[in-house]
Design an enzyme around this catalytic site. Structure first.
Site: not given
Lengths: 275, 275
Positions: A92-93
């Site tokens: 998802a960063k």
């Protein structure tokens, strides 16, 4: 899943493969498109065909968000069917101010039951720590990514002598935030020139390694220089495995592609890390 | 919305206020909880009560993701009712390798009709550029954030002389990726010591400024040093406005709180940027 359990799975399966579920509605076999939830059905069959060959699955959240609420539903259903003995990664960063990061943690650790989430370091300690307050959950922090743009900032010198680069500082500073039992790092397979530096700074941490296959990184090189005594590597492959065929035999061909990587991994484990 | 249109709205409304829709199901008035979609209903009433006092709305995506597919639905419905003459910001802090960033762009620019998205710079050019390929859509790049953790990496020296910090390098490098008509920067209101440096590097760009109010930044100081000839500031306030009351009068009280900020903004515009 804790670190000892993960290493036990690696020994058992003779594999440190992570399969990236970058499931693109425009790339999955056409015969699935008539089903109610083609993305989930694709994932379900891929997982069923590969679960004994890999130790982790990594859905890339962007592919699901691009489909709106329907995609979010496919993601929730996918996480729910991932096997207990596989480590799950929400790619998802994310990363935001503290109260907001806590909400992202709630989304991926409680709302869905991911073991881990990838997090961007730019906003510093209080953007990462909220993800570390959840028992048996992991942060996988971006350190040195596999893309060309990694050179823009990650390799900048951050001391006067020019001997320390930003990614090294990220590795050093973040070790104060959590232990090797709750923190891993993203280090691209394309970055073999720096893997020794990485291992000097974080000898005990697991590294999540994207960039083998489509992006050109070498499994053999990254393994030779990246292994630690508990393996310490999760090497991701996405497109090369999940899109091995675009026909009705996609799951079978994905299994064959995963098997090929697993067998190479078994050889490398045997060579560098004999039981 | 383009830059000239945004400045025209600022002149018209005598406001550069952005209202942050950090809508937390646990904080909204209890009488809404029986409705089918309390989060959307809260947003709808807040927007209706404030749309002549602000020029932008900024839903923070974490608050919606924390509720799963239901939250995603509330977000989609909220974006759909934002007025055309208000600039919309997806506060998502995304950023990934190129093909993945393109999917995030699709999620926020096509699937939903946001004008802009906040993006993290750590992964460099190819993680940001996909967001810049969409007509009349904006990237708002993190430069110098309002939180304490901003000191961990953003203020590191990135040249041998120690005269340039990472956030300055981000400002300089990213200007090669897009123009002031498609790129804004996040600069926290708590960072007044650096706002002059920021303006020297990016004289023409809009800055999105969080951190006024709950986080302690000063509207007057940030305006005095941050204005450019087209105003160049969007100052965000979230909790102070949307949670001004937890009773049935929440929308009315939110309007009063927004009005107070707007009137201060009108004074500051008149003082530093007379028409």
């Amino acid at each position: 899943m804790n670190k000892a359990q993960l290493f036990a799975q690696i020994r058992l399966k003779q594999s440190y493969l992570c399969i990236g579920l970058d499931t693109d509605i425009n790339k999955i076999p056409k015969h699935l498109l008539n089903l109610e939830d083609p993305v989930f059905e694709f994932n379900r069959q891929i997982v069923e065909a590969t679960l004994d060959l890999c130790v982790a699955y990594k859905p890339n959240i962007a592919f699901y968000e691009a489909l709106g609420r329907k995609g979010w539903e496919s993601l929730e259903k996918t996480v729910a069917i991932l096997p207990e003995n596989c480590f799950s990664i929400a790619d998802a960063k994310r990363g935001d101010i503290g109260n907001t990061s806590e909400l992202y943690a709630r989304a991926f650790f409680s709302q869905m039951n991911f073991d881990s989430i990838t997090v961007a370091p730019y906003m510093g300690a209080d953007s990462v720590k909220p993800f570390l307050g959840h028992e048996n959950k992991w942060v996988i922090l971006l350190a040195l990514t596999s893309n060309a743009g990694s050179h823009d900032f990650q390799l900048l010198p951050t001391n006067a002598e020019g001997t320390e680069m930003l990614f090294e500082r990220v590795l050093k500073t973040s070790q104060q935030w959590g232990s090797a039992d709750q923190l891993m790092y993203v280090v691209g397979a394309t970055q073999t020139a720096y893997i020794k530096k990485v291992r000097e700074i974080v000898p005990d941490h697991f590294l999540l390694v994207p960039g083998v296959g489509a992006q050109g990184g070498s499994l053999s090189e990254i393994s030779q220089h990246g292994f630690n005594k508990e393996c310490g590597l999760l090497v991701n492959s996405s497109r090369q495995i999940i899109y091995a065929s675009s026909g009705e035999d996609f799951a079978e061909k994905a299994r064959a592609a995963a098997k090929e990587v697993q067998q190479e991994m078994a050889r490398l484990l045997d060579k560098y890390l004999p039981a």
